[in-house]
Design a protein around this motif. Structure first.
Motif, PDB file in Angstrom:
ATOM      1  N   ALA A 163     154.785 104.106  27.754  1.00  0.00           N
ATOM      2  CA  ALA A 163     156.043 104.313  27.069  1.00  0.00           C
ATOM      3  C   ALA A 163     156.888 105.273  28.096  1.00  0.00           C
ATOM      4  O   ALA A 163     157.996 105.021  27.832  1.00  0.00           O
ATOM      5  CB  ALA A 163     155.923 105.294  25.677  1.00  0.00           C
ATOM      6  N   ARG A 208     157.564 102.031  21.932  1.00  0.00           N
ATOM      7  CA  ARG A 208     158.603 102.346  22.979  1.00  0.00           C
ATOM      8  C   ARG A 208     157.962 101.700  24.330  1.00  0.00           C
ATOM      9  O   ARG A 208     158.681 101.981  25.248  1.00  0.00           O
ATOM     10  CB  ARG A 208     158.720 103.724  23.186  1.00  0.00           C
ATOM     11  N   SER A 210     157.725  98.441  26.786  1.00  0.00           N
ATOM     12  CA  SER A 210     158.446  97.229  27.114  1.00  0.00           C
ATOM     13  C   SER A 210     157.712  96.508  28.086  1.00  0.00           C
ATOM     14  O   SER A 210     157.901  94.933  27.910  1.00  0.00           O
ATOM     15  CB  SER A 210     159.832  97.449  27.680  1.00  0.00           C
TER      16      SER A 210
END
Length: 282
Positions: A163, A208, A210
């Motif tokens: 994250a 959080r 990606s």
């Protein structure tokens, strides 16, 4: 009536004392560094060359790590293990990543194995950051060539790291949603969510992240229920895959090792850059 009141009073006092004891000593329920302090094997026993390195965390704690290089490596894997044992109990991961073309960094938590310090939640996060910095700054691996792998408690550790950074991929094996959620299921007779001083909130961290995420879990997991893996998978917003394992919490990978290697290899081939890296000078 007086007898009943006395019984209730004594029982209530005993229960309150138990809650206080659990609150103070819960670190002993989260960390088990003494279960396997001895180094039982090294990558050399698996026929692989390795380098033992000592990393210094941002708060000055020295932790041990083993770096196992792969020839013409496509990238590197960073492994955060569970709450018991030490890195010598995770040597079996090395041949798998070696065959997939990835170098491997096994890092030890503070207070585990031969590392300094005492384990803590923020401390394990700092240990993982030190391992990440070693791969990026010292070994020259670009973040997009690094795959973070966490088993059980280690899943929450690398989820937080993923994250904050942006690795090429994140792999969570037999991991839980959070400590309060798991504790509430393991100890239903305690107000575990209220008592918990440790969070290890993998679910929040995944919100959080990606990077592409692979979740691996077994329906026969006897410690972390399968629904934890399902909830973690549902929380992933980006590219993701789910691998259903077989066996209990501590032996799931032994029962499905070939399926695990093939699924992991396919996932990494799909999401990480192809081709070998140029060796970076140290």
């Amino acid at each position: 009536m007086e007898v009943l009141l006395k019984v209730l009073t004594v029982g209530g006092a005993a229960y309150a004392a138990l809650l206080g004891l659990v609150f103070v000593l819960q670190g002993h329920l989260v960390y088990f560094p003494d279960l396997g302090r001895q180094i039982v094997q090294t990558p050399k026993d698996a026929g692989l060359a390795y380098e033992a390195v000592w990393l210094t965390t941002e708060d000055g704690v020295r932790i041990e790590a083993w770096y196992i290089p792969a020839p013409a490596a496509r990238g590197a894997a960073l492994l955060a293990h569970g709450n018991a044992g030490n890195i010598s109990h995770r040597v079996d991961y090395a041949p798998m990543f070696h065959r997939l073309g990835y170098s491997l960094l096994l890092f030890e938590y503070r207070g585990y194995g031969r590392s300094e310090g005492r384990p803590s939640e923020e401390g394990t996060y700092a240990d993982a950051r030190a391992a990440w910095r070693h791969l990026v700054a010292e070994r020259g691996f670009p973040p997009e060539r690094i795959v973070l792998v966490g088993e059980s408690l280690g899943g929450a550790v690398v989820a937080r790291l993923a994250a904050d950074e942006r690795p090429g991929a994140l792999v969570l094996a037999s991991s839980f949603v959070s400590v309060p959620e798991l504790a509430a299921e393991l100890y239903p007779w305690l107000p575990a969510r209220w008592l918990a001083r440790y969070r290890y909130d993998a679910l929040e961290a995944l919100g959080r992240v990606s990077s592409p995420v692979l979740i691996a879990h077994s329906r026969q997991d006897d410690i972390v229920p399968f629904r934890h893996g399902e909830r973690l998978f549902a929380a992933v917003k980006g590219p993701k895959a789910f691998l259903e394992l077989a066996g209990g919490h501590n032996d799931g990978f032994l029962f499905s090792r070939e399926a695990w290697r093939e699924a992991l290899g396919g996932f990494l081939a799909q999401h990480l850059p192809a081709g070998a890296m140029s060796p970076a000078p140290r």
